[in-house]
Motif scaffolding. Sequence first.
Motif, PDB file in Angstrom:
ATOM      1  N   PHE A  44       0.817  -1.206   0.000  1.00 28.02           N
ATOM      2  CA  PHE A  44       0.000   0.000   0.000  1.00 28.02           C
ATOM      3  C   PHE A  44       0.853   1.259   0.000  1.00 28.02           C
ATOM      4  N   GLU A  45       0.331   2.293  -0.681  1.00 30.13           N
ATOM      5  CA  GLU A  45       0.917   3.631  -0.598  1.00 30.13           C
ATOM      6  C   GLU A  45       0.379   4.323   0.649  1.00 30.13           C
ATOM      7  N   GLU A  46       0.822   5.517   0.910  1.00 26.56           N
ATOM      8  CA  GLU A  46       0.390   6.264   2.080  1.00 26.56           C
ATOM      9  C   GLU A  46      -1.087   6.668   1.922  1.00 26.56           C
ATOM     10  N   CYS A  47      -1.836   6.637   3.038  1.00 28.02           N
ATOM     11  CA  CYS A  47      -3.251   7.015   3.021  1.00 28.02           C
ATOM     12  C   CYS A  47      -3.384   8.527   2.841  1.00 28.02           C
ATOM     13  N   LYS A  48      -4.304   8.940   1.941  1.00 28.26           N
ATOM     14  CA  LYS A  48      -4.531  10.373   1.671  1.00 28.26           C
ATOM     15  C   LYS A  48      -5.967  10.722   2.055  1.00 28.26           C
ATOM     16  N   ALA A  49      -6.131  11.765   2.923  1.00 30.38           N
ATOM     17  CA  ALA A  49      -7.462  12.182   3.389  1.00 30.38           C
ATOM     18  C   ALA A  49      -8.234  12.847   2.249  1.00 30.38           C
ATOM     19  N   LYS A  50      -9.554  12.643   2.246  1.00 26.52           N
ATOM     20  CA  LYS A  50     -10.379  13.264   1.207  1.00 26.52           C
ATOM     21  C   LYS A  50     -10.511  14.766   1.425  1.00 26.52           C
ATOM     22  N   LYS A  51     -10.692  15.163   2.716  1.00 24.59           N
ATOM     23  CA  LYS A  51     -10.815  16.583   3.056  1.00 24.59           C
ATOM     24  C   LYS A  51      -9.829  16.908   4.171  1.00 24.59           C
ATOM     25  N   ASN A  53      -6.389  17.455   6.373  1.00 19.60           N
ATOM     26  CA  ASN A  53      -5.162  16.669   6.609  1.00 19.60           C
ATOM     27  C   ASN A  53      -5.431  15.346   7.312  1.00 19.60           C
ATOM     28  N   CYS A  54      -6.663  15.133   7.776  1.00 14.47           N
ATOM     29  CA  CYS A  54      -6.948  13.880   8.476  1.00 14.47           C
ATOM     30  C   CYS A  54      -8.393  13.479   8.234  1.00 14.47           C
ATOM     31  N   GLY A  55      -8.713  12.273   8.717  1.00 14.10           N
ATOM     32  CA  GLY A  55     -10.078  11.767   8.538  1.00 14.10           C
ATOM     33  C   GLY A  55     -10.172  10.720   7.437  1.00 14.10           C
ATOM     34  N   GLU A  56     -11.355  10.574   6.899  1.00 15.48           N
ATOM     35  CA  GLU A  56     -11.637   9.555   5.888  1.00 15.48           C
ATOM     36  C   GLU A  56     -10.806   9.797   4.632  1.00 15.48           C
ATOM     37  N   PRO A  76     -10.388   1.893   1.074  1.00 15.25           N
ATOM     38  CA  PRO A  76     -10.686   2.971   2.025  1.00 15.25           C
ATOM     39  C   PRO A  76      -9.730   2.926   3.206  1.00 15.25           C
ATOM     40  N   CYS A  77      -9.487   4.093   3.786  1.00 15.12           N
ATOM     41  CA  CYS A  77      -8.573   4.156   4.937  1.00 15.12           C
ATOM     42  C   CYS A  77      -8.892   5.420   5.724  1.00 15.12           C
TER      43      CYS A  77
END
Length: 332
Positions: A44-51, A53-56, A76-77
């Motif tokens: 896996f690559e690094e998780c990127k937030a939708k909105k 800097n954090c969260g879903e 999802p992450c």
Amino acid sequence: MEYKWIISFLFLIVVQCVLSAELHGLRSERASKKKGKDCNPWVFEECKAKKGNCGEGKKLGRRTGADCGKTEKVFPCTVPCDGESPSSNQGKNKRGGDKTCKYTRGDWSSCDPVTNMKKRILTLRKGNPNTCEREKTLTKSCRSVCKYTRGDWSNCDATTNQKSRTLTLRKGDPNSCEKEKVITKSCKRGHAACQYEKGEWSPCDASTKTKQRTLTLKDGSDASCPATKPQTRECKGGENKDCKYSYGDWSACNPSSNMRSKTGKLEKGDSSVCEPTKVVTKNCSIKGGKDRCFFGQWGEYSDCQNGVRKKQRELKFGGADCQKRAVKTKPC
């Protein structure tokens, strides 16, 4: 001799062992491919937030191998916010949605009479204010809260065949509900307030080709109904059935108009209403240019012969096809 037999037996054993080993290797290779053992784990690559800097958020996964179906997929992450541990995934659904935002529901507002909508505000009660909305507004249509008392139906209007009644507001906001409503509907057939006796039709008027009769109001009908009502109707075929004529023979065909005519004289009927004479005209031919059949009067039926009676009429004009129509028979 015994020595050669022992060597042959040992040789067969060696061959059987080699063949068994090769067959087992082939089966192991097939089973390995069937179970997908030739496919490496997801990376896996690094998780990127939708909105923010954090969260879903989402993360991209890749895997390699000759026996893999999909080699790239989005998962999802969640990116932990400040003060949260990466393991705080409790309260999230299978698709990564956050369930930790809890709201206090406010009361519904009054109904807007213009939009027929009402709304209420949800205020954040529990959850991270960096990922949860602090306030939400919900809207929905207003249910009908206008209740009315129904008045009695009026008498049937003889002109429009309609009756009406008035509804008076019993419950509801007078600013958004009508204080009074009038509804109308057609009177049912057989239950109309105006019911009439039908008079006899008059003889047909030769000048207007019409006949009249008068309707008289029945006892027990509404007093607002007209006492009498005249009715006028066009005579069928524009002719009075009481006027009977005796016709002469058809004339010769007029070459310029291609028409024949015959004249009838009044034989029975009121001379003040019926025309004294009447002229009937017909085209000499029919569609396709064939001759039209013109006949004289029917004679009487003959005596019974061979189980039938027969009557004839004179053929004035027409060919062989018309001759068939100049005879009628009936069983006896």
